[in-house]
Design a protein around this motif. Structure first.
Motif, short mmCIF file in Angstrom:
data_model
loop_
_atom_site.label_atom_id
_atom_site.label_comp_id
_atom_site.label_asym_id
_atom_site.label_seq_id
_atom_site.Cartn_x
_atom_site.Cartn_y
_atom_site.Cartn_z
N ALA A 194 1.00 -1.25 0.00
CA ALA A 194 0.13 0.04 -0.08
C ALA A 194 0.99 1.42 0.00
O ALA A 194 0.49 2.31 -0.67
CB ALA A 194 -0.94 -0.04 1.37
N VAL A 195 1.92 1.24 0.67
CA VAL A 195 2.86 2.30 0.75
C VAL A 195 3.31 2.39 -0.52
O VAL A 195 3.54 3.71 -1.18
CB VAL A 195 3.98 2.31 1.92
CG1 VAL A 195 5.15 3.14 1.60
CG2 VAL A 195 3.41 2.33 3.32
N ALA A 196 3.74 1.26 -1.17
CA ALA A 196 4.60 1.52 -2.56
C ALA A 196 3.52 2.01 -3.65
O ALA A 196 3.76 2.84 -4.49
CB ALA A 196 5.05 0.27 -3.12
N ALA A 197 2.27 1.62 -3.53
CA ALA A 197 1.13 2.03 -4.30
C ALA A 197 0.93 3.66 -4.29
O ALA A 197 0.91 4.32 -5.12
CB ALA A 197 -0.35 1.31 -4.17
N ALA A 198 0.92 4.06 -3.14
CA ALA A 198 0.54 5.65 -2.69
C ALA A 198 1.94 6.38 -3.40
O ALA A 198 1.75 7.42 -3.87
CB ALA A 198 0.64 5.70 -1.08
#
Length: 163
Positions: free
Chosen positions: A108-112
């Motif tokens: 999720a951090v990578a996607a954000a």
């Protein structure tokens, strides 16, 4: 909203914003369309253009114009954390996830990180793989490498200063 476009070593930089702040900065490999350049820019957009030109000239390491990106609460949290990664350093996605309190949220951090609308200023290019690899970059890995070399974070090819 007002928009300006200027040439940089990485292609054409497009900055969009209003009196509340800059909402988007991107870079593309296309020619300038005179219809997208407005003669009367709002102050945040004018400042962003000036400061980004200084960055590319090696005269600036941080930015202080108003930002106004649109995103979810989680995305905003990640983007705010990216602002703490200093010029000339890198951080892994895993370390960033841990700093945000949940290493399991790494995807999720990578996607954000990948949805960051404020290229360079919110330094998503400083986030790398745990093994030091230059992973994922919406602008292309060659741009990520150029930015890290420009900032002195690349010691030599694919060898980064991890913090």
């Amino acid at each position: 909203m007002t928009t300006t476009v200027f040439e940089s070593p990485l292609g054409l930089v497009r900055i969009t914003g209003d009196e509340h702040g800059v909402s988007a900065i991107s870079c593309k490999d296309v020619s300038i369309n005179e219809n997208t350049i407005e003669s009367k820019l709002v102050e945040p957009v004018r400042l962003a253009e000036m400061q980004l030109k200084e960055y590319f000239a090696g005269l600036r390491q941080s930015f202080d114009f108003p930002l106004n990106p649109v995103g979810t609460v989680f995305q905003q949290t990640v983007w705010k954390a990216l602002l703490t990664v200093p010029f000339g350093t890198t951080l892994s996605y895993l370390t960033l996830s841990r700093q945000l309190g949940d290493e399991k949220a790494i995807r999720a951090v990578a996607a954000a990180n990948g949805r960051n609308p404020l290229w360079i200023v919110v330094p998503c290019h400083r986030i790398i793989g745990s093994d030091g690899s230059l992973t994922g970059y919406a602008g292309g890995l060659w741009r990520k490498q150029w930015l890290l070399e420009h900032e002195g974070a690349l010691i030599k090819s694919n060898q980064l200063s991890l913090f």
